[in-house]
Design an enzyme around this catalytic site. Structure first.
Site, PDB file in Angstrom:
ATOM      1  N   CYS A 141      -8.260   1.740   6.678  1.00 26.65           N
ATOM      2  CA  CYS A 141      -7.742   2.515   5.540  1.00 26.65           C
ATOM      3  C   CYS A 141      -8.236   1.953   4.203  1.00 26.65           C
ATOM      4  O   CYS A 141      -8.758   0.837   4.135  1.00 26.65           O
ATOM      5  CB  CYS A 141      -6.222   2.542   5.582  1.00 26.65           C
ATOM      6  SG  CYS A 141      -5.513   0.965   5.109  1.00 26.65           S
ATOM      7  N   HIS A 147      -0.868  -4.909  19.649  1.00 25.00           N
ATOM      8  CA  HIS A 147      -0.361  -4.590  18.301  1.00 25.00           C
ATOM      9  C   HIS A 147       0.319  -3.221  18.343  1.00 25.00           C
ATOM     10  O   HIS A 147      -0.178  -2.301  19.007  1.00 25.00           O
ATOM     11  CB  HIS A 147      -1.529  -4.592  17.303  1.00 25.00           C
ATOM     12  CG  HIS A 147      -1.061  -4.440  15.889  1.00 25.00           C
ATOM     13  ND1 HIS A 147      -0.716  -3.216  15.358  1.00 25.00           N
ATOM     14  CD2 HIS A 147      -0.858  -5.358  14.912  1.00 25.00           C
ATOM     15  CE1 HIS A 147      -0.323  -3.404  14.102  1.00 25.00           C
ATOM     16  NE2 HIS A 147      -0.408  -4.694  13.811  1.00 25.00           N
ATOM     17  N   CYS A 169       0.868  -1.185   0.000  1.00 19.87           N
ATOM     18  CA  CYS A 169       0.000   0.000   0.000  1.00 19.87           C
ATOM     19  C   CYS A 169       0.905   1.236   0.000  1.00 19.87           C
ATOM     20  O   CYS A 169       2.139   1.113   0.122  1.00 19.87           O
ATOM     21  CB  CYS A 169      -0.856  -0.007   1.257  1.00 19.87           C
ATOM     22  SG  CYS A 169       0.183   0.016   2.741  1.00 19.87           S
ATOM     23  N   GLU A 183       0.443  -0.731  16.365  1.00 23.31           N
ATOM     24  CA  GLU A 183      -0.383   0.429  15.990  1.00 23.31           C
ATOM     25  C   GLU A 183      -1.286   0.830  17.151  1.00 23.31           C
ATOM     26  O   GLU A 183      -1.502   2.021  17.418  1.00 23.31           O
ATOM     27  CB  GLU A 183      -1.222   0.114  14.743  1.00 23.31           C
ATOM     28  CG  GLU A 183      -2.063   1.313  14.327  1.00 23.31           C
ATOM     29  CD  GLU A 183      -2.918   1.064  13.095  1.00 23.31           C
ATOM     30  OE1 GLU A 183      -2.522   0.258  12.229  1.00 23.31           O
ATOM     31  OE2 GLU A 183      -3.991   1.686  13.002  1.00 23.31           O
ATOM     32  N   HIS A 194       5.564  -5.370   8.705  1.00 22.69           N
ATOM     33  CA  HIS A 194       5.610  -6.739   9.208  1.00 22.69           C
ATOM     34  C   HIS A 194       5.874  -7.744   8.086  1.00 22.69           C
ATOM     35  O   HIS A 194       4.982  -8.494   7.697  1.00 22.69           O
ATOM     36  CB  HIS A 194       4.307  -7.067   9.932  1.00 22.69           C
ATOM     37  CG  HIS A 194       4.147  -6.320  11.210  1.00 22.69           C
ATOM     38  ND1 HIS A 194       2.929  -5.929  11.721  1.00 22.69           N
ATOM     39  CD2 HIS A 194       5.084  -5.881  12.100  1.00 22.69           C
ATOM     40  CE1 HIS A 194       3.120  -5.300  12.872  1.00 22.69           C
ATOM     41  NE2 HIS A 194       4.407  -5.244  13.118  1.00 22.69           N
TER      42      HIS A 194
END
Ligand code: 0CH
Ligand code: SF4
Length: 328
Positions: free
Chosen positions: A213, A142, A30, A144, A59
């Site tokens: 997203c 995680h 992306c 994020e 990752h």
């Protein structure tokens, strides 16, 4: 059996079975991953090796190993970075304390947080400034989630992972709440959690739909389009890649019982695929296209392969690298 018949029989034995491979599009890198990888490469050009990277930049072991070969050093915490070397923060984002500590140590740092993750950070701060407590939908632990929760003081963000978790939320004031999400969640599962939050806290405010997203949304939509027509789905991605794991789940819920995550062609369980007539292939947002090519080549070795592209959207999103690296 005469010689001619025997030759025909052997040729038949050699014949590869037919297989249709539906290749999902969009898939793979992306705009945020592309930018993050470029940031590390440009930092290496500008400052030379070693350039430190806090957490895997994205990752994917293949990407990380490639950058390590060029001189990047991957660490988990800032205190592992010598003060005289540049450090990059990964695409997943970091708690506010991390750049604050880098500034205190007068380090050179570049933040490769995806702009779409930063957008969620800003949303959280805006709600906090208005006096709202946050509910974040995401996966505990995680990076994020740690980064986004770390934008606000402790206790200001309540994490929920499932619809069941919603019943356990004990806010300061049920009428002063806002919700945000991790960017790489399952679109469908998240919609259910949002509905549960809205049912329990009618005054809760949030984004128009969610914070998932465009790349996550598009990759899931492409999997949904191919899942009903395939006997097996392979998602190229790493076991710690949230968006890639969601693609496996989406494939299963959309009707493909055999959906597996593979890092690369060597991980394919060929015995499990025996007898299939069709396969779907996609790749998570952190998986490079070279691994997709490798998987297709592995199928072409074993099958009389027809590749069909299933394109459900076109992506033209691009993010600029930070100014400090533009001239590198
Ligand atoms: O899907 P996650 O968030 O685990 O991360 P990834 O596999 O590195 O993909 C890139 C997303 C980065 C932040 O949204
Ligand atoms: Fe950004 Fe989405 Fe890619 Fe994450 S998956 S880096 S939020 S574009």
């Amino acid at each position: 059996m005469d010689l001619g018949a025997r030759a025909l029989y052997l040729a038949g034995m050699d014949k590869k079975p037919p297989l249709i491979l539906y290749l999902a599009a969009p898939r793979g890198f992306c705009a945020g991953v592309d930018r993050a990888v470029q940031i590390v490469e440009l930092a290496l050009q500008k400052w030379g090796a070693p350039v430190y990277v806090r957490h895997e930049i994205v990752h994917n072991r293949f990407v990380v190993d490639g950058l390590r070969d060029k001189g990047a050093v991957f660490v988990e915490e800032l205190d592992e970075v010598p003060g005289d070397r540049p450090v990059i923060f990964s695409a997943h984002g970091v708690p506010k304390s991390v750049p604050a500590e880098a500034r205190r140590r007068e380090m050179v740092f570049v933040d490769a947080t995806c702009p779409l993750v930063s957008k969620v950070h800003i949303e959280a701060e805006r709600h906090h400034a208005e006096g709202l407590q946050m509910v974040m939908i995401g996966h505990a632990g995680h990076p994020e989630v740690l980064g986004t929760m770390g934008q606000l003081p402790p206790g200001e963000v309540i994490l929920v992972e499932t619809v069941e978790d919603v019943a356990q939320v004990m806010p300061r004031d049920p009428d002063r709440l806002a919700w945000i999400t991790q960017t790489t969640l399952s679109v469908d599962d998240t919609a259910q959690i949002v509905a549960a939050l809205q049912a329990r806290f009618p005054a809760i405010v949030g984004p128009a739909k969610d914070d998932i997203c465009y790349a996550t949304t598009n990759r899931q939509a492409a999997v949904k389009a191919i899942a009903p027509k395939i006997d097996a789905l392979l998602v190229i991605g790493a076991p710690n890649s949230s968006n890639s794991k969601r693609l496996v789940e989406v494939g299963r819920s959309a009707g493909c019982d055999y959906a597996q995550l593979v890092m690369r062609a060597a991980d394919i369980d060929w015995r499990a695929l025996e007898g299939i007539r069709s396969v779907g292939v996609t790749a998570g947002a952190s998986a490079p296209e070279v691994l997709v090519d490798e998987v297709i080549a592995a199928f072409a070795d074993r099958y009389d392969l027809t590749v069909e592209l299933v394109e459900t959207a076109q992506e033209r999103v691009e993010f600029k690298v930070p100014r400090v690296l533009r001239e590198a």
